[in-house]
Design a protein around this motif. Structure first.
Motif, PDB file in Angstrom:
ATOM      1  N   GLN A  89      30.994  34.087 104.736  1.00 58.26           N
ATOM      2  CA  GLN A  89      31.730  33.252 103.783  1.00 58.26           C
ATOM      3  C   GLN A  89      33.218  33.202 104.132  1.00 58.26           C
ATOM      4  OE1 GLN A  89      31.481  34.719  99.757  1.00 58.26           O
ATOM      5  NE2 GLN A  89      32.170  32.805  98.854  1.00 58.26           N
ATOM      6  N   MET A  90      33.783  34.355 104.481  1.00 59.37           N
ATOM      7  CA  MET A  90      35.196  34.380 104.861  1.00 59.37           C
ATOM      8  C   MET A  90      35.415  33.658 106.187  1.00 59.37           C
ATOM      9  SD  MET A  90      36.641  38.105 103.639  1.00 59.37           S
ATOM     10  CE  MET A  90      35.547  39.063 104.704  1.00 59.37           C
ATOM     11  N   TYR A  91      34.456  33.773 107.104  1.00 64.36           N
ATOM     12  CA  TYR A  91      34.534  33.073 108.385  1.00 64.36           C
ATOM     13  C   TYR A  91      34.581  31.559 108.163  1.00 64.36           C
ATOM     14  CZ  TYR A  91      32.495  30.951 112.617  1.00 64.36           C
ATOM     15  OH  TYR A  91      32.213  30.149 113.693  1.00 64.36           O
ATOM     16  N   CYS A  92      33.752  31.064 107.249  1.00 65.46           N
ATOM     17  CA  CYS A  92      33.751  29.624 106.953  1.00 65.46           C
ATOM     18  C   CYS A  92      35.091  29.183 106.384  1.00 65.46           C
ATOM     19  CB  CYS A  92      32.623  29.298 105.973  1.00 65.46           C
ATOM     20  SG  CYS A  92      30.964  29.430 106.667  1.00 65.46           S
ATOM     21  N   ALA A  93      35.657  29.999 105.499  1.00 69.08           N
ATOM     22  CA  ALA A  93      36.965  29.670 104.929  1.00 69.08           C
ATOM     23  C   ALA A  93      38.034  29.639 106.021  1.00 69.08           C
ATOM     24  CB  ALA A  93      37.334  30.682 103.853  1.00 69.08           C
ATOM     25  N   ALA A  94      37.952  30.578 106.964  1.00 68.21           N
ATOM     26  CA  ALA A  94      38.915  30.607 108.062  1.00 68.21           C
ATOM     27  C   ALA A  94      38.786  29.356 108.936  1.00 68.21           C
ATOM     28  CB  ALA A  94      38.714  31.866 108.902  1.00 68.21           C
ATOM     29  N   ARG A  95      37.561  28.901 109.151  1.00 68.15           N
ATOM     30  CA  ARG A  95      37.359  27.687 109.946  1.00 68.15           C
ATOM     31  C   ARG A  95      37.914  26.462 109.226  1.00 68.15           C
ATOM     32  NH1 ARG A  95      31.813  26.996 113.245  1.00 68.15           N
ATOM     33  NH2 ARG A  95      32.985  25.112 113.768  1.00 68.15           N
ATOM     34  N   GLU A  96      37.786  26.433 107.916  1.00 68.23           N
ATOM     35  CA  GLU A  96      38.352  25.320 107.152  1.00 68.23           C
ATOM     36  C   GLU A  96      39.863  25.245 107.349  1.00 68.23           C
ATOM     37  OE1 GLU A  96      37.294  25.189 103.035  1.00 68.23           O
ATOM     38  OE2 GLU A  96      35.187  25.592 103.433  1.00 68.23           O
ATOM     39  N   HIS A  97      40.503  26.416 107.449  1.00 70.84           N
ATOM     40  CA  HIS A  97      41.954  26.474 107.636  1.00 70.84           C
ATOM     41  C   HIS A  97      42.347  26.431 109.121  1.00 70.84           C
ATOM     42  CE1 HIS A  97      41.702  27.867 103.464  1.00 70.84           C
ATOM     43  NE2 HIS A  97      42.980  27.554 103.363  1.00 70.84           N
ATOM     44  N   LYS A  98      41.360  26.297 110.018  1.00 74.18           N
ATOM     45  CA  LYS A  98      41.584  26.198 111.463  1.00 74.18           C
ATOM     46  C   LYS A  98      42.325  27.430 111.991  1.00 74.18           C
ATOM     47  CE  LYS A  98      41.536  21.157 111.355  1.00 74.18           C
ATOM     48  NZ  LYS A  98      42.257  19.900 111.675  1.00 74.18           N
ATOM     49  N   LEU A  99      41.797  28.611 111.633  1.00 72.93           N
ATOM     50  CA  LEU A  99      42.389  29.869 112.062  1.00 72.93           C
ATOM     51  C   LEU A  99      41.565  30.503 113.179  1.00 72.93           C
ATOM     52  CD1 LEU A  99      43.120  31.492 108.550  1.00 72.93           C
ATOM     53  CD2 LEU A  99      44.575  29.943 109.872  1.00 72.93           C
ATOM     54  N   ARG A 100      42.231  31.231 114.051  1.00 74.18           N
ATOM     55  CA  ARG A 100      41.519  32.085 115.004  1.00 74.18           C
ATOM     56  C   ARG A 100      40.965  33.279 114.242  1.00 74.18           C
ATOM     57  NH1 ARG A 100      46.246  30.510 117.878  1.00 74.18           N
ATOM     58  NH2 ARG A 100      45.744  29.275 119.758  1.00 74.18           N
ATOM     59  N   VAL A 101      39.816  33.774 114.666  1.00 73.49           N
ATOM     60  CA  VAL A 101      39.171  34.863 113.938  1.00 73.49           C
ATOM     61  C   VAL A 101      38.756  35.979 114.891  1.00 73.49           C
ATOM     62  CG1 VAL A 101      38.296  33.324 112.130  1.00 73.49           C
ATOM     63  CG2 VAL A 101      36.881  33.806 114.125  1.00 73.49           C
ATOM     64  N   CYS A 102      38.685  37.196 114.350  1.00 74.37           N
ATOM     65  CA  CYS A 102      38.082  38.311 115.060  1.00 74.37           C
ATOM     66  C   CYS A 102      37.696  39.366 114.027  1.00 74.37           C
ATOM     67  CB  CYS A 102      39.002  38.894 116.129  1.00 74.37           C
ATOM     68  SG  CYS A 102      40.423  39.802 115.494  1.00 74.37           S
ATOM     69  N   THR A 103      36.849  40.298 114.431  1.00 77.76           N
ATOM     70  CA  THR A 103      36.376  41.369 113.548  1.00 77.76           C
ATOM     71  C   THR A 103      36.643  42.714 114.207  1.00 77.76           C
ATOM     72  OG1 THR A 103      34.616  39.938 112.683  1.00 77.76           O
ATOM     73  CG2 THR A 103      34.386  42.314 112.326  1.00 77.76           C
ATOM     74  N   VAL A 104      37.173  43.649 113.421  1.00 74.78           N
ATOM     75  CA  VAL A 104      37.404  45.016 113.899  1.00 74.78           C
ATOM     76  C   VAL A 104      36.447  45.935 113.150  1.00 74.78           C
ATOM     77  CG1 VAL A 104      39.059  46.906 114.111  1.00 74.78           C
ATOM     78  CG2 VAL A 104      39.822  44.528 114.419  1.00 74.78           C
ATOM     79  N   PHE A 105      35.547  46.565 113.889  1.00 77.89           N
ATOM     80  CA  PHE A 105      34.528  47.446 113.314  1.00 77.89           C
ATOM     81  C   PHE A 105      35.003  48.886 113.475  1.00 77.89           C
ATOM     82  CE2 PHE A 105      29.928  49.114 113.980  1.00 77.89           C
ATOM     83  CZ  PHE A 105      29.931  49.635 112.695  1.00 77.89           C
ATOM     84  N   VAL A 106      35.347  49.532 112.358  1.00 79.65           N
ATOM     85  CA  VAL A 106      35.830  50.912 112.366  1.00 79.65           C
ATOM     86  C   VAL A 106      34.625  51.839 112.194  1.00 79.65           C
ATOM     87  CG1 VAL A 106      37.355  52.583 111.256  1.00 79.65           C
ATOM     88  CG2 VAL A 106      38.025  50.164 111.390  1.00 79.65           C
ATOM     89  N   VAL A 107      34.387  52.681 113.188  1.00 83.09           N
ATOM     90  CA  VAL A 107      33.167  53.486 113.234  1.00 83.09           C
ATOM     91  C   VAL A 107      33.474  54.951 112.932  1.00 83.09           C
ATOM     92  CG1 VAL A 107      31.250  54.248 114.679  1.00 83.09           C
ATOM     93  CG2 VAL A 107      32.147  51.922 114.920  1.00 83.09           C
ATOM     94  N   ALA A 108      32.638  55.534 112.085  1.00 82.32           N
ATOM     95  CA  ALA A 108      32.655  56.983 111.831  1.00 82.32           C
ATOM     96  C   ALA A 108      31.246  57.381 111.408  1.00 82.32           C
ATOM     97  CB  ALA A 108      33.669  57.339 110.746  1.00 82.32           C
ATOM     98  N   THR A 109      30.917  58.650 111.552  1.00 80.00           N
ATOM     99  CA  THR A 109      29.584  59.116 111.180  1.00 80.00           C
ATOM    100  C   THR A 109      29.470  59.252 109.661  1.00 80.00           C
ATOM    101  OG1 THR A 109      30.196  61.452 111.268  1.00 80.00           O
ATOM    102  CG2 THR A 109      29.458  60.418 113.328  1.00 80.00           C
ATOM    103  N   HIS A 110      28.244  59.285 109.162  1.00 74.58           N
ATOM    104  CA  HIS A 110      28.022  59.466 107.732  1.00 74.58           C
ATOM    105  C   HIS A 110      28.636  60.781 107.260  1.00 74.58           C
ATOM    106  CE1 HIS A 110      24.423  56.506 107.119  1.00 74.58           C
ATOM    107  NE2 HIS A 110      25.377  55.981 107.860  1.00 74.58           N
TER     108      HIS A 110
END
Length: 299
Positions: A97-118
């Motif tokens: 949903q946020m990705y679609c909103a970013a495309r509407e605003h013609k923004l570059r996008v990326c995702t940062v996945f922060v990893v840690a164990t349970h």
């Protein structure tokens, strides 16, 4: 300009990574060697919106909280902003949903996945003060429900994974993504549907009815000779229409009017996917109806 989605388990160190990322981005934007447009770095998070960790205890409370986050994100999107959303973002549908909103605003996008164990997340949660800690059963539930980002889907790409063992974020790769990455244009699935004015239906019905009456009056005056005629509907609306050299019956025109109104009524009530704003003025409707009459009246 750009939109960065932070995602990760609760208490996995996301906010620490966001602060590292913000510091790096602001430093590069202020560097004398930077030659791009003036930009600001904005962070939207649960804490900035004063959303308590307790909202995740109950799905009924979590939904409006997620809605508040999405609204705040949309409000901050812009061509002069690098926007970072610091939240779990653990539901892939919400990231889309946020990705679609970013495309509407013609923004570059990326995702940062922060990893840690349970185990680390549980340990770090236990060390927090009460106001910023999750209830143990809530934390366990969120860990089980988490939907991991994937570089195979477009709304999570490009994806940068930052494990707990890394001292810093991969700023060079992220900087390249937010300043040089492809800007994907909005498509039919992400564009906002243009809305017709509230009086569009009335204008459609009134204009077509007036044109039918004007054509019948013009035919009576000319004796059914046909040819191009100018219909004076108002001071601003004077459509031209070519009529066949025969007597046109009122039933023919009424049939064409009904067909024309039915097609355009759907566009008014359901919205239209035509590019740009659609003109529902009297002049525009009259011109379209004139073309429709010319194309559908038999010689």
């Amino acid at each position: 300009m750009a939109f960065i989605t932070i995602s990760g388990y609760p208490c996995s160190g996301k906010t620490q990574r966001v602060e590292q990322l913000r510091a790096h981005l602001e430093s590069r934007l202020q560097d004398p060697s930077y030659e791009g447009p003036p930009l600001k770095v904005v962070v939207v998070s649960d804490d900035s919106l004063n959303l308590s960790r307790s909202v995740y205890n109950d799905g009924r409370a979590e939904k409006p909280a997620r809605g508040a986050l999405f609204t705040a994100v949309q409000r901050q999107m812009g061509q002069d902003t690098i926007l970072i959303v610091d939240s779990m973002n653990y539901i892939k549908g919400f990231r889309y949903q946020m990705y679609c909103a970013a495309r509407e605003h013609k923004l570059r996008v990326c995702t940062v996945f922060v990893v840690a164990t349970h185990e680390q997340c549980k340990e770090w949660n236990a060390s927090r003060d009460d106001s910023r800690a999750y209830a143990p059963e809530t934390l366990e539930n969120l860990l089980m429900r988490y939907e991991e980002p994937s570089s195979m889907v477009r709304w999570d790409s490009p994806l940068f994974t930052v494990p707990w063992t890394d001292a810093d974020v991969p700023i060079d790769d992220i900087w390249k993504a937010v300043t040089e990455g492809n800007v994907k244009p909005p498509n039919a699935g992400t564009q906002a549907v243009p809305k017709a004015p509230t009086d569009a239906l009335r204008t459609l019905e009134h204009t077509t009815t007036t044109m039918v009456a004007a054509i019948m009056a013009e035919q009576t005056a000319s004796g059914g000779l046909g040819g191009p005629v100018t219909l004076v509907l108002s001071a601003m609306s004077k459509p031209r229409v070519s009529l066949p050299p025969r007597n046109i019956t009122l039933s023919e025109l009424q049939r064409l009017k009904r067909q024309f109104v039915t097609v355009h009524k759907k566009a008014i009530t359901l919205g239209t996917t035509e590019k740009g704003a659609v003109d529902w003025s009297e002049e525009s409707i009259a011109d379209k109806f004139a073309v429709y009459i010319e194309g559908n009246l038999k010689p």
